[in-house]
Scaffold this motif. Structure first.
Motif, PDB file in Angstrom:
ATOM      1  N   ASP A 112       0.848  -1.197   0.000  1.00  0.00           N
ATOM      2  CA  ASP A 112       0.000   0.000   0.000  1.00  0.00           C
ATOM      3  C   ASP A 112       0.882   1.246   0.000  1.00  0.00           C
ATOM      4  OD1 ASP A 112      -1.855   1.989   0.335  1.00  0.00           O
ATOM      5  OD2 ASP A 112      -2.903   1.041   2.013  1.00  0.00           O
ATOM      6  N   PRO A 113       0.794   2.103  -1.039  1.00  0.00           N
ATOM      7  CA  PRO A 113       1.654   3.294  -1.101  1.00  0.00           C
ATOM      8  C   PRO A 113       1.128   4.469  -0.291  1.00  0.00           C
ATOM      9  CG  PRO A 113       0.316   3.159  -3.074  1.00  0.00           C
ATOM     10  CD  PRO A 113      -0.024   1.942  -2.255  1.00  0.00           C
ATOM     11  N   THR A 114      -0.069   4.344   0.291  1.00  0.00           N
ATOM     12  CA  THR A 114      -0.634   5.436   1.074  1.00  0.00           C
ATOM     13  C   THR A 114       0.308   5.798   2.222  1.00  0.00           C
ATOM     14  OG1 THR A 114      -2.846   4.597   0.585  1.00  0.00           O
ATOM     15  CG2 THR A 114      -2.655   6.221   2.344  1.00  0.00           C
ATOM     16  N   ARG A 115       0.583   7.072   2.372  1.00  0.00           N
ATOM     17  CA  ARG A 115       1.533   7.515   3.382  1.00  0.00           C
ATOM     18  C   ARG A 115       0.813   7.816   4.691  1.00  0.00           C
ATOM     19  NH1 ARG A 115       6.218   8.085   0.653  1.00  0.00           N
ATOM     20  NH2 ARG A 115       7.309   9.073   2.395  1.00  0.00           N
ATOM     21  N   THR A 116       1.469   7.495   5.792  1.00  0.00           N
ATOM     22  CA  THR A 116       0.883   7.638   7.111  1.00  0.00           C
ATOM     23  C   THR A 116       1.859   8.291   8.073  1.00  0.00           C
ATOM     24  OG1 THR A 116       0.166   6.379   9.062  1.00  0.00           O
ATOM     25  CG2 THR A 116       1.539   5.213   7.495  1.00  0.00           C
ATOM     26  N   GLU A 117       1.411   9.320   8.776  1.00  0.00           N
ATOM     27  CA  GLU A 117       2.248   9.965   9.782  1.00  0.00           C
ATOM     28  C   GLU A 117       2.324   9.107  11.048  1.00  0.00           C
ATOM     29  OE1 GLU A 117       0.847  13.903  10.473  1.00  0.00           O
ATOM     30  OE2 GLU A 117       1.693  14.692   8.603  1.00  0.00           O
ATOM     31  N   ALA A 118       1.225   8.403  11.365  1.00  0.00           N
ATOM     32  CA  ALA A 118       1.249   7.518  12.534  1.00  0.00           C
ATOM     33  C   ALA A 118       2.310   6.427  12.353  1.00  0.00           C
ATOM     34  CB  ALA A 118      -0.126   6.895  12.747  1.00  0.00           C
ATOM     35  N   GLY A 119       2.388   5.870  11.138  1.00  0.00           N
ATOM     36  CA  GLY A 119       3.417   4.878  10.867  1.00  0.00           C
ATOM     37  C   GLY A 119       4.806   5.478  10.899  1.00  0.00           C
ATOM     38  N   GLY A 120       4.934   6.716  10.404  1.00  0.00           N
ATOM     39  CA  GLY A 120       6.220   7.392  10.454  1.00  0.00           C
ATOM     40  C   GLY A 120       6.699   7.588  11.880  1.00  0.00           C
ATOM     41  N   TRP A 121       5.752   7.939  12.768  1.00  0.00           N
ATOM     42  CA  TRP A 121       6.118   8.113  14.173  1.00  0.00           C
ATOM     43  C   TRP A 121       6.574   6.793  14.783  1.00  0.00           C
ATOM     44  CZ3 TRP A 121       3.966   5.940  18.613  1.00  0.00           C
ATOM     45  CH2 TRP A 121       4.433   6.474  19.821  1.00  0.00           C
ATOM     46  N   ALA A 122       5.872   5.705  14.473  1.00  0.00           N
ATOM     47  CA  ALA A 122       6.236   4.395  15.032  1.00  0.00           C
ATOM     48  C   ALA A 122       7.640   3.988  14.594  1.00  0.00           C
ATOM     49  CB  ALA A 122       5.213   3.342  14.610  1.00  0.00           C
ATOM     50  N   LEU A 123       7.948   4.192  13.328  1.00  0.00           N
ATOM     51  CA  LEU A 123       9.286   3.836  12.851  1.00  0.00           C
ATOM     52  C   LEU A 123      10.345   4.752  13.431  1.00  0.00           C
ATOM     53  CD1 LEU A 123       8.730   2.938   9.082  1.00  0.00           C
ATOM     54  CD2 LEU A 123       8.866   1.423  11.061  1.00  0.00           C
ATOM     55  N   ARG A 124      10.045   6.049  13.537  1.00  0.00           N
ATOM     56  CA  ARG A 124      11.037   6.992  14.058  1.00  0.00           C
ATOM     57  C   ARG A 124      11.371   6.686  15.517  1.00  0.00           C
ATOM     58  NH1 ARG A 124      13.880   9.336  10.793  1.00  0.00           N
ATOM     59  NH2 ARG A 124      12.436  10.853   9.914  1.00  0.00           N
ATOM     60  N   VAL A 125      10.357   6.373  16.314  1.00  0.00           N
ATOM     61  CA  VAL A 125      10.612   6.050  17.712  1.00  0.00           C
ATOM     62  C   VAL A 125      11.472   4.791  17.813  1.00  0.00           C
ATOM     63  CG1 VAL A 125       9.518   5.331  19.862  1.00  0.00           C
ATOM     64  CG2 VAL A 125       8.542   7.209  18.559  1.00  0.00           C
ATOM     65  N   THR A 126      11.209   3.823  16.949  1.00  0.00           N
ATOM     66  CA  THR A 126      12.030   2.609  16.940  1.00  0.00           C
ATOM     67  C   THR A 126      13.458   2.932  16.536  1.00  0.00           C
ATOM     68  OG1 THR A 126      10.075   1.306  16.326  1.00  0.00           O
ATOM     69  CG2 THR A 126      12.219   0.275  16.017  1.00  0.00           C
ATOM     70  N   GLN A 127      13.632   3.791  15.541  1.00  0.00           N
ATOM     71  CA  GLN A 127      14.974   4.193  15.129  1.00  0.00           C
ATOM     72  C   GLN A 127      15.729   4.880  16.266  1.00  0.00           C
ATOM     73  OE1 GLN A 127      14.218   6.705  11.771  1.00  0.00           O
ATOM     74  NE2 GLN A 127      13.415   5.032  10.507  1.00  0.00           N
ATOM     75  N   ILE A 128      15.043   5.735  16.997  1.00  0.00           N
ATOM     76  CA  ILE A 128      15.677   6.416  18.138  1.00  0.00           C
ATOM     77  C   ILE A 128      16.125   5.388  19.175  1.00  0.00           C
ATOM     78  CG2 ILE A 128      15.246   7.990  20.069  1.00  0.00           C
ATOM     79  CD1 ILE A 128      13.390   9.567  18.186  1.00  0.00           C
ATOM     80  N   ALA A 129      15.285   4.378  19.419  1.00  0.00           N
ATOM     81  CA  ALA A 129      15.660   3.335  20.375  1.00  0.00           C
ATOM     82  C   ALA A 129      16.889   2.573  19.903  1.00  0.00           C
ATOM     83  CB  ALA A 129      14.481   2.376  20.573  1.00  0.00           C
ATOM     84  N   VAL A 130      16.973   2.306  18.595  1.00  0.00           N
ATOM     85  CA  VAL A 130      18.139   1.611  18.048  1.00  0.00           C
ATOM     86  C   VAL A 130      19.405   2.419  18.270  1.00  0.00           C
ATOM     87  CG1 VAL A 130      19.233   0.879  15.890  1.00  0.00           C
ATOM     88  CG2 VAL A 130      16.846   0.276  16.341  1.00  0.00           C
TER      89      VAL A 130
END
Length: 314
Positions: free
Chosen positions: A137-155
Motif C-alpha cells: 500500500d503506497p498510502t503515506r501515514t504519519e502515525a506509521g512514520g512516528w512508530a518507525l522513528r521512535v524505533t529508530q531512536i531506540a536503536v
C-alpha cells in the motif's frame, strides 16, 4: 507543527509498516523457539533464585512457575504468528507486546540483562498504534512514520548508551584495556584468533567501537542515501562481531530494519509470480504436442483451417 514534530511524524508508506510488522512478529515467534528457548528452562529453577527486575517489582508480577512460563510460551507463539498476518493489529499487537515483555522480564531476572532487545521492545510497543496496513500500500501515514522513528531512536540509543556505560563503568581505560582479548578467549572463532595476533589491532578496534557508538546519532543528520549506507555499516559491524566473538544481536538487527524501505521487498508478490511461472511451465509441459506432416504444415482437427503450408486450391 514544529520542525521536530514534522521529523518525528515524517510520513511513510503503509506498505513499509506492513512489512516491518510482519518481520517483527515473525522474529518474536522465532525468538521463542531458536534464540531464547532457554527461558523455558527457568520453569525448573527454584523460586528463591528469582531476582525480579525493577519493572517486575513495580507491577507486582508473580514468581515464575512451570505452568506460567509454559502458558506464556504457547500463547505468545500463537499470537505472534497471527499478528504477523496483519489481522487485528491493535488487539494482537498489544497482546504480543505485553506477553513478550513478560517473557523478557522472566529471562532477565536471573542475573543477566541483555541490552540488544530494547529496540525490539519499543517496536512492539508502538506498532499497534498504527492500525491496519496492507503490503504494497503506497498510502503515506504519519502515525506509521512516528512508530518507525521512535524505533529508530531506540536503536541509536542502544549504541550511544552502550558507549556511555563503557565510559561510566570502565572509563577511558576501556579503550586501552583487554576487553576484546577476553571476549576472544571466552568465545572467539578461528577468525578472531587470527585478528588477535596482529599487534595493537584489538586496541584500535576498541577505539573504533567507542567512536562508532558515540557518533551513531549522526545517522539522523545524513541525507537518505548516506543514511542507508551508514545503516549498512551498522549491519556490517554486527556481521563482523558475529564472525569473531559469536554475538548476534539478532533482536537489535530486526529493530534496525525500521531504517529500511521494506515496502520494496514484497515476498508475497514474488511468490505469486513464481507460482504463475511454475504453473505456466507445467501447463506447457502437459499440453499435447502438435502433429506435423512437414516442416511448415500442421494437421488440424477437421473443420479447422490449415495453418502453414501453401494456400488451398480452388
Amino acid at each position: 507543527m514544529t520542525a521536530v514534530g514534522r521529523w518525528l511524524t515524517e510520513a511513510v508508506p503503509l506498505g513499509r509498516i506492513a512489512a516491518f510488522r510482519t518481520l517483527v512478529y515473525l522474529f518474536v515467534a522465532g525468538d521463542l523457539v531458536f534464540f531464547t528457548p532457554w527461558v523455558r528452562t527457568h520453569a525448573n529453577v527454584p523460586g528463591e533464585l528469582y531476582r525480579p527486575l525493577f519493572v517486575s517489582r513495580l507491577l507486582h508480577l508473580p514468581t515464575p512457575t512451570e505452568w506460567l512460563i509454559t502458558g506464556i510460551f504457547w500463547t505468545l507463539l500463537v499470537l505472534a504468528l497471527l499478528a504477523a498476518t496483519g489481522r487485528a493489529p491493535r488487539l494482537l499487537g498489544w497482546s504480543v507486546f505485553a506477553l513478550y515483555l513478560y517473557w523478557m522480564i522472566i529471562g532477565m531476572s536471573y542475573g543477566k540483562v541483555d541490552h540488544d532487545r530494547f529496540g525490539l521492545l519499543v517496536a512492539l510497543a508502538v506498532l499497534p498504534t498504527v492500525g491496519r496496513a496492507r503490503h504494497g500500500d503506497p498510502t503515506r501515514t504519519e502515525a506509521g512514520g512516528w512508530a518507525l522513528r521512535v524505533t529508530q531512536i531506540a536503536v541509536v540509543c542502544t549504541y550511544f548508551l552502550a558507549a556511555w556505560a563503557k565510559l561510566r563503568f570502565g572509563g577511558p581505560d576501556w579503550m586501552t584495556g583487554s576487553v576484546l582479548a577476553r571476549a576472544i578467549l571466552r568465545r572467539g572463532t578461528d577468525l578472531a584468533d587470527l585478528i588477535a595476533q596482529v599487534p595493537y589491532l584489538l586496541i584500535a578496534a576498541q577505539f573504533g567501537i567507542m567512536a562508532f557508538e558515540l557518533l551513531s546519532p549522526v545517522v539522523f543528520l545524513l541525507p537518505a542515501r548516506w543514511r542507508t549506507a551508514m545503516v549498512g555499516f551498522f549491519y556490517s559491524f554486527h556481521a563482523v562481531t558475529m564472525a569473531t566473538i559469536t554475538i548476534s544481536f539478532a533482536p537489535h538487527l530486526v529493530a534496525m530494519a525500521s531504517f529500511l524501505a521494506l515496502e520494496r521487498v514484497r515476498p508475497l508478490v514474488l511468490l505469486r509470480r513464481l507460482a504463475r511461472r511454475v504453473g505456466g511451465a507445467s501447463a506447457t509441459e502437459t499440453s499435447p504436442p502438435r502433429t506435423t506432416t512437414g516442416p511448415d504444415r500442421t494437421v488440424n482437427p477437421p473443420g479447422q483451417a490449415v495453418v502453414g503450408g501453401p494456400p488451398a486450391g480452388p
